[in-house]
Design an enzyme around this catalytic site. Structure first.
Site, PDB file in Angstrom:
ATOM      1  N   LYS A 122       0.830  -1.208   0.000  1.00 31.65           N
ATOM      2  CA  LYS A 122       0.000   0.000   0.000  1.00 31.65           C
ATOM      3  C   LYS A 122       0.864   1.258   0.000  1.00 31.65           C
ATOM      4  CE  LYS A 122      -2.311  -1.399   3.667  1.00 31.65           C
ATOM      5  NZ  LYS A 122      -1.784  -2.794   3.744  1.00 31.65           N
ATOM      6  N   THR A 123       1.875   1.293   0.847  1.00 33.84           N
ATOM      7  CA  THR A 123       2.765   2.456   0.883  1.00 33.84           C
ATOM      8  C   THR A 123       3.526   2.590  -0.431  1.00 33.84           C
ATOM      9  OG1 THR A 123       3.023   2.218   3.282  1.00 33.84           O
ATOM     10  CG2 THR A 123       4.661   3.544   2.130  1.00 33.84           C
ATOM     11  N   ASP A 147      -1.601   6.649   6.237  1.00 37.89           N
ATOM     12  CA  ASP A 147      -1.598   5.228   6.578  1.00 37.89           C
ATOM     13  C   ASP A 147      -2.521   4.989   7.773  1.00 37.89           C
ATOM     14  OD1 ASP A 147      -0.925   2.596   6.345  1.00 37.89           O
ATOM     15  OD2 ASP A 147       1.053   2.783   7.269  1.00 37.89           O
ATOM     16  N   THR A 196      -5.710  -1.425   6.995  1.00 37.14           N
ATOM     17  CA  THR A 196      -5.667  -2.882   7.128  1.00 37.14           C
ATOM     18  C   THR A 196      -7.004  -3.417   7.627  1.00 37.14           C
ATOM     19  OG1 THR A 196      -4.770  -2.625   9.370  1.00 37.14           O
ATOM     20  CG2 THR A 196      -3.185  -2.929   7.588  1.00 37.14           C
ATOM     21  N   ARG A 201       6.660  -8.114   1.804  1.00 36.12           N
ATOM     22  CA  ARG A 201       7.517  -7.641   2.894  1.00 36.12           C
ATOM     23  C   ARG A 201       8.215  -8.808   3.576  1.00 36.12           C
ATOM     24  NH1 ARG A 201       4.370  -4.184   6.995  1.00 36.12           N
ATOM     25  NH2 ARG A 201       4.514  -2.657   5.305  1.00 36.12           N
TER      26      ARG A 201
END
Length: 343
Positions: free
Chosen positions: A66-67, A111, A160, A219
């Site tokens: 997302k980032t 975020d 999230t 990640r």
């Protein structure tokens, strides 16, 4: 605290590597083909019209990009990127200061937007729709609202837990993208690309081995790659073969499905101490010496997604697949009843 947060605290250099490994352009973004194509169309249409794109909401579990997508949007639009988060904005004034500092065409990334304070959230409604904020000066009956016009900008919200977003906020986003867990083939491509950036000579089957144990999350794939790199460098292996990858991942207690020490502890306690359940979450957490939130937010979702555990109205139960993953045969009649599932 999530695994990613623990890792960032324990290994500050990892956050630098993570930044270096992020793709810079949409064409370089592996996986999520549906989201990538949809977002590409939104950006291309905005460039064609010469306007800022609609506000974008990115939803999905941690670690899926997302980032990275927010950063890519700023690069693709040749705009500045401002980054903040819901928990960091505790007052409407905090958000007003950020918004009034934006230039035309900027991308603002928030975020964990579902954790935005209610006063700031209400201020954001007006900013998203009318590009205006009302700054209240004074208190009590003499308070005055001064409207301040904002330049056109694009808000990129990430969450999230999309279910916690208020309807009025969710409806103000022009495009909503749901990021899914990655296929092993896409993760393999990410591992190979990251290995090139890190200067790691890795064979294709070794990259696929890492990808297969990464829980569908880039990640985690990049984190495991760094640990495999460490193992290969210390062991004097200039080329990472599948044998070295497996040995490194076994050393770090990551099994072939991607379960780590915590996951196996939970599954083992469920099968050995409680005969497969059902058992309450708090009792299960006590048995492995962890907090309830750690079990419910870190270990349980992955165990359920892999079909190794189920939540029922009477408690947590191990599935036959969970028993067999531990090398044990499930006892007769251990298959959970669908009627026991917790809605």
């Amino acid at each position: 605290m999530e695994h990613s947060e623990v890792d960032a605290l324990a290994h500050p250099e990892d956050s630098e590597f993570e930044s270096a490994l992020r793709p810079k352009r949409l064409d370089d973004f592996h996986g999520q083909p549906r989201v990538r194509d949809q977002l590409g169309l939104v950006l291309e249409a905005a460039r064609f019209r010469g306007t800022s794109p609609d506000h974008v909401l990115l939803s999905g579990p941690p670690g899926l990009g997302k980032t990275t997508l927010a950063m890519i949007m700023a690069v693709e639009l040749d705009s500045n990127l401002r980054i903040s988060s819901g928990p960091a904005i505790t007052h409407a004034g905090d958000l007003a200061a950020i918004l009034t500092g934006l230039d035309a065409g900027d991308v603002l990334f928030l975020d964990e937007i579902h954790r935005l304070a209610r006063p700031a959230e209400e201020l954001l409604y007006l900013a998203m729709e009318d590009f205006r904020v009302d700054v209240v000066v004074g208190k009590g009956p003499g308070a005055t609202a001064i409207p301040i016009e904002l330049p056109p900008f694009t808000l990129v919200g990430a969450t999230t837990r999309a279910g916690l977003l208020p309807g009025p906020l969710r409806d103000r986003f022009g495009f909503t993208a749901q990021l899914d867990f990655y296929a092993a083939a896409d993760l393999g491509g990410i591992v190979r690309t990251s290995a090139r950036k890190l200067g790691v000579d890795i064979r294709s089957d070794a990259a696929d081995e890492i990808a297969g144990r990464s829980r569908g999350t880039p990640r985690i794939a990049n984190r495991l790659l760094r640990r495999v790199r460490d193992y290969a460098q210390v062991g004097g292996h200039p080329v990472v073969a599948v044998a070295e990858a497996r040995q490194a991942l076994e050393l770090y207690e990551v099994d072939e499905l991607g379960l780590d020490r915590l996951d196996r502890s939970v599954l083992t306690a469920l099968c050995k101490l409680f005969a497969g359940g059902p058992v309450g979450l708090s009792t299960l957490a006590l048995s492995v010496g962890e907090e309830v939130e750690t079990i419910s937010e870190v270990a349980e979702p992955f165990l359920i997604r892999e079909g190794l555990m189920m939540r029922t109205a009477r408690g947590r139960v191990a599935t036959p697949a969970g028993w067999r993953h531990l090398g044990m045969e499930p006892p007769a009649g251990s298959t959970p009843s669908l009627f026991d599932e917790d809605a």
